[in-house]
Write an enzyme that holds these catalytic residues in place. Structure first.
Site, short mmCIF file in Angstrom:
data_model
loop_
_atom_site.label_atom_id
_atom_site.label_comp_id
_atom_site.label_asym_id
_atom_site.label_seq_id
_atom_site.Cartn_x
_atom_site.Cartn_y
_atom_site.Cartn_z
N LYS A 13 0.66 -1.32 0.03
CA LYS A 13 0.08 0.06 0.01
C LYS A 13 0.88 1.30 0.16
O LYS A 13 0.63 2.13 -0.65
CB LYS A 13 -0.89 -0.01 1.38
CG LYS A 13 -1.80 -1.20 1.25
CD LYS A 13 -2.85 -0.91 2.53
CE LYS A 13 -2.18 -0.53 3.98
NZ LYS A 13 -1.53 -1.75 4.46
N ARG A 88 -8.84 1.28 9.89
CA ARG A 88 -8.65 -0.22 10.07
C ARG A 88 -9.77 -0.99 10.89
O ARG A 88 -9.61 -2.12 10.90
CB ARG A 88 -7.23 -0.42 11.02
CG ARG A 88 -6.08 -0.66 10.01
CD ARG A 88 -4.79 -0.62 10.88
NE ARG A 88 -3.64 -1.42 10.57
CZ ARG A 88 -2.62 -0.86 10.34
NH1 ARG A 88 -2.64 0.57 9.52
NH2 ARG A 88 -1.73 -1.29 10.08
N ARG A 127 12.14 -7.45 3.51
CA ARG A 127 12.40 -5.96 3.73
C ARG A 127 13.00 -5.85 5.18
O ARG A 127 13.96 -4.94 5.08
CB ARG A 127 11.03 -5.41 3.96
CG ARG A 127 10.98 -3.89 4.19
CD ARG A 127 9.32 -3.23 4.03
NE ARG A 127 8.48 -3.37 5.30
CZ ARG A 127 7.42 -3.12 5.65
NH1 ARG A 127 6.77 -2.69 4.65
NH2 ARG A 127 6.65 -3.36 6.60
N ARG A 139 12.33 -1.96 11.87
CA ARG A 139 11.19 -1.68 12.50
C ARG A 139 11.12 -2.79 13.76
O ARG A 139 11.19 -3.96 13.42
CB ARG A 139 9.81 -1.56 11.67
CG ARG A 139 9.74 -0.54 10.78
CD ARG A 139 8.82 -0.30 9.89
NE ARG A 139 7.38 -0.76 10.34
CZ ARG A 139 6.42 -0.81 9.77
NH1 ARG A 139 6.11 0.00 8.49
NH2 ARG A 139 5.17 -1.35 10.31
N ARG A 150 -0.06 -9.14 13.76
CA ARG A 150 -0.42 -8.13 12.77
C ARG A 150 -1.19 -8.55 11.82
O ARG A 150 -2.42 -7.81 11.56
CB ARG A 150 0.68 -7.39 12.33
CG ARG A 150 1.54 -6.79 13.21
CD ARG A 150 2.74 -5.88 12.44
NE ARG A 150 2.73 -4.71 11.82
CZ ARG A 150 3.50 -4.40 11.03
NH1 ARG A 150 4.65 -5.10 10.51
NH2 ARG A 150 3.27 -3.40 10.15
P1 AMP Z 1 1.50 0.28 9.47
O1 AMP Z 1 2.91 0.93 9.31
O2 AMP Z 1 0.26 0.90 8.86
O3 AMP Z 1 1.49 -1.11 9.48
O4 AMP Z 1 1.12 0.52 11.24
C1 AMP Z 1 1.95 0.32 12.30
C2 AMP Z 1 1.22 0.00 13.54
O5 AMP Z 1 0.81 1.47 13.84
C3 AMP Z 1 0.15 -0.97 13.61
O6 AMP Z 1 0.64 -2.22 13.79
C4 AMP Z 1 -0.86 -0.29 14.65
O7 AMP Z 1 -0.22 -0.59 15.76
C5 AMP Z 1 -0.65 1.03 14.66
N1 AMP Z 1 -1.67 1.63 13.56
C6 AMP Z 1 -1.42 2.43 12.29
N2 AMP Z 1 -2.46 2.68 11.72
C7 AMP Z 1 -3.31 2.50 12.62
C8 AMP Z 1 -4.94 2.38 12.57
N3 AMP Z 1 -5.67 2.90 11.66
N4 AMP Z 1 -5.69 1.97 13.67
C9 AMP Z 1 -4.97 1.43 14.78
N5 AMP Z 1 -3.65 1.16 14.85
C10 AMP Z 1 -2.95 1.69 13.81
#
Ligand code: AMP
Length: 193
Positions: A13, A88, A127, A139, A150
């Site tokens: 994405k 989400r 990655r 990360r 996740r």
């Molecule tokens: P991402 O980089 O989008 O995979 O987000 C990393 C982490 O941030 C996720 O595993 C969640 O802990 C938190 N996070 C990001 N976006 C959201 C969201 N819309 N709702 C809840 N937690 C989020």
């Protein structure tokens, strides 16, 4: 245009959001990036979010809705935005609809990136290895165990989102496992490009 990209972490994405942002001249907005920046800066939001993020769990709906509400109110998002990682949950999706409706706006497209779990794990681990080899910081949440948490969080909370947007007639689906350029080619007709 106001676009939402749906799909689990590692589905591509972020890459496509950056490409579409350049093409359409609107900002890509990633709640994950915003939260990581808050964690790094040690803000109150960051301190609250860090534990859930390190576990691979979602942070609270209230927190991300507030972050997004502030962000989409900024001048550069007036013409539109590409949301990556938000909403989400169905609660977040409802909050987004309400926020937009408050300004007489609505989403233009919701695009779901379909990917198989095993292929996704391989991509995420690749990655992490690449970043390590280049001496880049990795990360905290890029490892197999956290990935599964996740992915489970995605399945439990995000899959109902597809139904939510399908009911509204917004949902489009692309194959996230195709090469990047092919994914971009699949996306463009949904955006009238
Ligand atoms: P991402 O980089 O989008 O995979 O987000 C990393 C982490 O941030 C996720 O595993 C969640 O802990 C938190 N996070 C990001 N976006 C959201 C969201 N819309 N709702 C809840 N937690 C989020």
């Amino acid at each position: 245009m106001r676009i939402v990209l749906l799909g689990p972490a590692g589905a591509g994405k972020g890459t496509q959001a950056a490409r579409l942002a350049e093409l359409l001249g609107i900002p890509p907005l990633s709640t994950g990036d915003m939260l990581r920046a808050a964690v790094l800066a040690g803000t109150p939001v960051g301190l609250k979010a860090k534990e859930a993020m390190d576990r691979g769990d979602l942070v609270s709906d209230e927190m991300v809705v507030e972050i997004i509400s502030d962000r989409i109110g900024k001048p550069d998002a007036r013409r539109g935005f590409i949301l990556d990682g938000f909403p989400r949950t169905v609660v977040q999706a409802g909050a987004l609809d309400a926020l937009l409706a408050g300004s007489g706006l609505a989403l233009d497209a919701v695009i779901e990136f379909k990917v198989d779990e095993a292929a996704l794990l391989a991509r995420i681990m690749g990655r992490a290895r690449e970043a390590e080899a280049e001496g880049m910081p990795t990360r905290n949440d890029d490892n197999a165990e956290i990935f599964r948490t996740r992915f489970d969080a995605y399945r439990r909370q995000c899959v109902p989102l597809s139904a939510y947007y399908a009911d509204k007639g917004y949902l489009r689906v692309v194959d996230g496992l195709l090469p990047r350029d092919d994914v971009t080619r699949q996306l463009l007709p949904f955006l009238n490009c």
